[in-house]
Design a protein around this motif. Structure first.
Motif, PDB file in Angstrom:
ATOM      1  N   ALA A  96       0.746  -1.320   0.060  1.00 38.27           N
ATOM      2  CA  ALA A  96       0.180   0.057  -0.199  1.00 38.27           C
ATOM      3  C   ALA A  96       0.437   1.531  -0.222  1.00 38.27           C
ATOM      4  N   ASN A  97       0.354   2.200  -0.450  1.00 40.02           N
ATOM      5  CA  ASN A  97       0.799   3.771  -0.885  1.00 40.02           C
ATOM      6  C   ASN A  97       1.148   4.325   0.192  1.00 40.02           C
ATOM      7  N   THR A  98       1.193   4.557   1.228  1.00 40.49           N
ATOM      8  CA  THR A  98       1.363   4.864   2.889  1.00 40.49           C
ATOM      9  C   THR A  98       2.185   6.273   3.329  1.00 40.49           C
ATOM     10  N   ALA A  99       2.556   6.655   2.112  1.00 43.24           N
ATOM     11  CA  ALA A  99       2.859   8.048   2.018  1.00 43.24           C
ATOM     12  C   ALA A  99       1.783   9.017   2.723  1.00 43.24           C
ATOM     13  N   GLY A 100       2.771  10.163   3.540  1.00 43.67           N
ATOM     14  CA  GLY A 100       2.106  10.502   4.606  1.00 43.67           C
ATOM     15  C   GLY A 100       1.131  10.347   5.716  1.00 43.67           C
ATOM     16  N   MET A 101       1.082   9.087   6.346  1.00 40.98           N
ATOM     17  CA  MET A 101       0.666   8.384   7.369  1.00 40.98           C
ATOM     18  C   MET A 101       1.255   7.872   7.549  1.00 40.98           C
ATOM     19  N   LYS A 102       1.213   7.847   9.816  1.00 41.09           N
ATOM     20  CA  LYS A 102       2.091   7.644  11.030  1.00 41.09           C
ATOM     21  C   LYS A 102       1.975   6.443  11.025  1.00 41.09           C
ATOM     22  N   LEU A 103       2.767   5.155  10.727  1.00 37.23           N
ATOM     23  CA  LEU A 103       2.778   4.035  10.824  1.00 37.23           C
ATOM     24  C   LEU A 103       3.650   3.769  12.164  1.00 37.23           C
ATOM     25  N   THR A 104       2.101   2.217  12.299  1.00 44.87           N
ATOM     26  CA  THR A 104       3.366   1.413  13.697  1.00 44.87           C
ATOM     27  C   THR A 104       2.463   0.721  13.478  1.00 44.87           C
ATOM     28  N   GLY A 105       3.684  -0.403  14.180  1.00 44.61           N
ATOM     29  CA  GLY A 105       3.124  -2.353  13.681  1.00 44.61           C
ATOM     30  C   GLY A 105       2.556  -2.697  15.404  1.00 44.61           C
ATOM     31  N   GLU A 106       1.806  -1.140  16.180  1.00 45.24           N
ATOM     32  CA  GLU A 106       0.845  -1.676  17.398  1.00 45.24           C
ATOM     33  C   GLU A 106      -0.390  -0.989  17.210  1.00 45.24           C
ATOM     34  N   ALA A 107      -1.647  -2.146  16.756  1.00 50.68           N
ATOM     35  CA  ALA A 107      -2.954  -0.843  16.229  1.00 50.68           C
ATOM     36  C   ALA A 107      -3.160  -0.747  17.648  1.00 50.68           C
ATOM     37  N   LEU A 108      -2.935  -0.528  18.456  1.00 56.55           N
ATOM     38  CA  LEU A 108      -4.056   0.268  19.796  1.00 56.55           C
ATOM     39  C   LEU A 108      -3.406   2.073  19.793  1.00 56.55           C
ATOM     40  N   GLU A 109      -2.230   1.457  19.161  1.00 54.76           N
ATOM     41  CA  GLU A 109      -1.469   3.217  18.934  1.00 54.76           C
ATOM     42  C   GLU A 109      -2.654   3.534  18.029  1.00 54.76           C
ATOM     43  N   VAL A 110      -2.729   3.167  17.045  1.00 56.03           N
ATOM     44  CA  VAL A 110      -4.217   3.733  15.925  1.00 56.03           C
ATOM     45  C   VAL A 110      -5.171   4.333  17.047  1.00 56.03           C
ATOM     46  N   VAL A 111      -5.377   3.386  17.701  1.00 59.17           N
ATOM     47  CA  VAL A 111      -7.231   3.108  18.183  1.00 59.17           C
ATOM     48  C   VAL A 111      -6.848   4.089  19.943  1.00 59.17           C
ATOM     49  N   ASP A 112      -5.687   4.574  20.109  1.00 63.44           N
ATOM     50  CA  ASP A 112      -5.445   5.694  21.167  1.00 63.44           C
ATOM     51  C   ASP A 112      -5.456   6.852  21.356  1.00 63.44           C
ATOM     52  N   ASP A 113      -4.935   6.720  19.075  1.00 60.85           N
ATOM     53  CA  ASP A 113      -4.302   8.482  19.250  1.00 60.85           C
ATOM     54  C   ASP A 113      -5.777   9.252  18.864  1.00 60.85           C
ATOM     55  N   PRO A 114      -5.553  10.355  19.698  1.00 65.40           N
ATOM     56  CA  PRO A 114      -6.449  10.925  20.152  1.00 65.40           C
ATOM     57  C   PRO A 114      -7.148  12.221  18.740  1.00 65.40           C
ATOM     58  N   GLU A 115      -6.087  12.155  17.754  1.00 69.98           N
ATOM     59  CA  GLU A 115      -6.097  12.114  16.302  1.00 69.98           C
ATOM     60  C   GLU A 115      -7.154  12.046  15.272  1.00 69.98           C
ATOM     61  N   VAL A 116      -7.683  10.651  15.650  1.00 72.38           N
ATOM     62  CA  VAL A 116      -7.932   9.716  14.556  1.00 72.38           C
ATOM     63  C   VAL A 116      -9.670  10.183  14.982  1.00 72.38           C
ATOM     64  N   ALA A 117     -10.171  10.263  13.636  1.00 75.14           N
ATOM     65  CA  ALA A 117     -11.913  10.207  14.538  1.00 75.14           C
ATOM     66  C   ALA A 117     -12.473   9.152  13.678  1.00 75.14           C
ATOM     67  N   VAL A 118     -12.133   8.087  13.036  1.00 76.56           N
ATOM     68  CA  VAL A 118     -12.451   7.189  12.853  1.00 76.56           C
ATOM     69  C   VAL A 118     -11.556   6.091  12.616  1.00 76.56           C
TER      70      VAL A 118
END
Lengths: 444, 444
Positions: free
Chosen positions: B57-79
């Motif tokens: 996948a083209n992930t340019a500009g995305m904050k990437l992590t191996g840890e799903a929980l980090e995304v789920v807990d990131d207050p910036e993310v709305a969906v």
């Protein structure tokens, strides 16, 4: 608030003809399911018709009038359902309803195709909704599918069988070798075509619908006057036959296509490959094929006209309006379609109680009497047989291994399980019985 | 507020496999159309994957992590878009995302079928949405169709081809006379079946989807454990052939039926009449047939799997969420699908510039040279001919009146108009030329 706290939504109906009757019938018959879905009751409290004496709709409990304006101006009414058809006075009434703060649901494709830009601007300004799912392809929720379900796509083209009358005529010409005039006469005799069939057979009705489809697919204003329109009245039965020889069927399609240069909007008879799913859409049925860049080809098929299919779309729009009026935005559509406090505890039946017809394949010893044993076992359990196929042994199989195939009439699973167990216990049966259930998929 | 005033909606993606790649691709490619529809931009700002090195996948500009929980807990993310599949940890992550106040979009049928009741209750309590259109039948918007588009109906039954792998195998067995093992091997070679195909061929995947369809059709809680499940691995090519002799095809169907006694939920191979539209759904395509009491039978057909069809459904859910976050309830879905200030002034092209292949029928004098004249006229205008059919005169026609039928390759309408006018001016041509346009309806 739980759904029981909301008062019913009061609907004013304009037009009590075939579709109006369908809407009253469906709202009454499915009142329970509808309020479980919408979160509150939807009731028709007011209705107007030009000729109140001739309507066959059940208008019990409704305030009736011959004057549509009275319904549109009644402050009690929250939603107007406009089913009178035609350009005017429908347009004026709808604009007035919006100005009065009412939401509108309409099945009027002519009005939307010609005056939709004006009507939607008025609705937007008034903060009111205009639902028009019933305007295109009757009961098929094609507006919702394109406008919401395929919202991730660039829509490349749309091709639809969107006039049931024309499709019926072409189907008859193909299946029965009729000429156009005879097929039209038959459509009229069956009530599928009007005494003056011009709108249907000359493509005007299809052009109204195509205008709407093109706008929601491509994001362009409604432009009915730019549609190229050609009807089916010049198609001969020879054309139908020659097309078939080339591997095609003739269908009357509305086609909208879009690329960087511009949009094409056209309604005309069209040769399409006979193995394409769209070629198998026969009789008065409608279907819309949508090509999206992500989803590929999707087909939406169903009844494009008739009282209840059209009512299905009208009521869906009413539910849409009511869900929006009732719920917080986030809970507008309940996850499982019905309000969480309205889920049913209806039991899931055990498989043993399911009834289906069955296909049975037995591997039997090729000796007299096997078939008699099997049919006796079935008869003892009141399982009646629709067809039997007894095959010669396969060349590479042992000569004594003969397949017997049976189709049964519908039977309860449990009884069939017993029969199969008994058959498998026969000495002459060599392998487990293969049972495949059968579904006629007819409209029972 | 106009759509330009809303900041982009930030999405966190969990899972960067095939479907994750499709979602990033579709959101990027159709960014313009999507924001014109949704009222604001939708961008993936965060993504998690087990193995970040292997994603294409083209992930340019995305904050990437191996840890799903980090995304789920990131207050910036709305969906949160959950595309990892399976029961756990997907369920835990989704519940946590909801508790964190995020909306969720998922393609995870297994999780929804088994844990949906819990997840939806949590969403309801949190005032957040869980979109799961992609969980059933890929790109076909069947959840929306049943949950909203058919909301006026009592749904009587649903019958669907909802596993493309099983349908591909049965289609191969029928069309090419293959046995099950060979058809499965082919499905695996083509990437339609996994190395361990159990979920697909034994009906478990279909049962997950059927569980969801039954709940939204009948308003019952999700009850995966009550589904009767039978796969296709015991079907032989002889069964396919015998069924055909009886006038049936074997399809692997998910069937849900409901009456006063209760609901039936079953997945099994099924004989269906070969002339039924559902019998013509071949290969990896999916289709769901819905019988509503008002609408009758409706069919929804399309790609049930694959990166971009599934992404189509995921993005539609995202647009649904964003439309709700952005608009007043009444203007949630713009009337013409695109925001009123985002309609395009793309021109509608004149018919003369449209290009189609054509069927032409000429009534000619039966004399040598007519065909030469006609083909010369076409050649002069660079119109190439795909097929010619020259018929003997009809018995009842004048002996000199011979139909000539031609299929051309695609040609601009204007050039064909000129050719037709020139042909009609020939002495040997007796009647207006019949021209019917041809559409291959292929995926161009």
């Amino acid at each position: 608030m739980s759904r029981n706290d909301y008062p019913p939504v009061k609907v004013g109906l304009i037009g009590l003809g075939t579709v109006g009757g369908g809407v009253t019938r469906v709202l009454a018959r499915n009142a329970g399911e509808i309020s479980r879905r919408a979160g509150r009751e939807i009731i028709i409290t007011h209705a107007a018709a030009r000729n109140l004496d001739t309507t066959t709709a059940n208008t019990a409990g409704m305030k009736l009038t011959g004057e549509a304006l009275e319904v549109v101006d009644d402050p009690e009414v929250a939603v107007i359902v406009e089913l009178m058809g035609g350009y005017e006075p429908a347009r004026g009434l709808v604009l007035r309803a919006l100005a009065n703060g009412k939401h509108v649901v309409t099945a009027n494709k002519a009005m939307i195709a010609r005056h939709g830009n004006e009507i939607f601007a008025a609705a937007q300004a008034a903060g009111r909704m205009v639902g028009f799912e019933a305007a295109v392809a009757g009961g098929i929720p094609i507006i919702k599918a394109i406008r919401e379900g395929l919202a991730g796509n660039r829509i490349e083209w749309v091709a639809g069988i969107i006039n049931g009358t024309a499709n019926f005529i072409l189907s008859e010409m193909r299946d029965k070798g009729r000429d156009f005039a005879k097929a039209l006469a038959e459509a009229q005799a069956l009530g599928y075509a009007e005494a003056d069939p011009t709108f249907d057979i000359e493509g005007i009705d299809a052009a109204h619908k195509l205008t709407i489809l093109a706008s929601i697919a491509f994001g362009i204003p409604l432009q009915f006057d730019k549609v190229y329109i050609e009807g089916i009245s010049r198609i001969t039965r020879e054309d139908v036959a020659y097309a078939r020889q080339f591997g095609y069927r003739i269908k009357h399609l509305g086609i909208a296509r879009c690329d960087e240069q511009g949009a094409q909007l056209r309604v005309h008879p069209t040769l399409i490959p006979q193995q394409h799913l769209l070629a198998s859409v026969n009789g008065v049925m409608n279907a819309v094929l949508v090509k999206g860049d992500a989803v590929g080809q999707s087909l939406f098929y169903g009844a494009g006209a008739g009282a209840e299919p059209t009512a299905s779309a009208v009521v869906a729009d009413l539910v849409d309006v009511v869900r929006t009026l009732t719920a917080d935005p986030e809970n507008r559509v309940p996850h499982l379609a019905f309000q969480p406090d309205a889920l049913s505890d209806l039991p899931v039946l055990p498989m043993e109680s399911v009834e289906t017809a069955c296909y049975l394949r037995l591997q039997a010893n090729d000796r007299p009497g096997v078939l008699a044993d099997v049919t006796r076992i079935l008869a003892d359990r009141d399982i009646s047989i629709e067809a039997i196929l007894q095959k010669r042994p396969k060349p590479n199989a042992s000569a004594s291994d003969v397949p017997i195939i049976l189709l049964t009439h519908p039977v309860r699973e449990q009884r069939m399980n017993e029969a199969i167990a008994t058959i498998e216990a026969l000495d002459s049966i060599r392998a487990p019985v293969m049972r495949i259930r059968l579904e006629p998929l007819d409209s029972d």
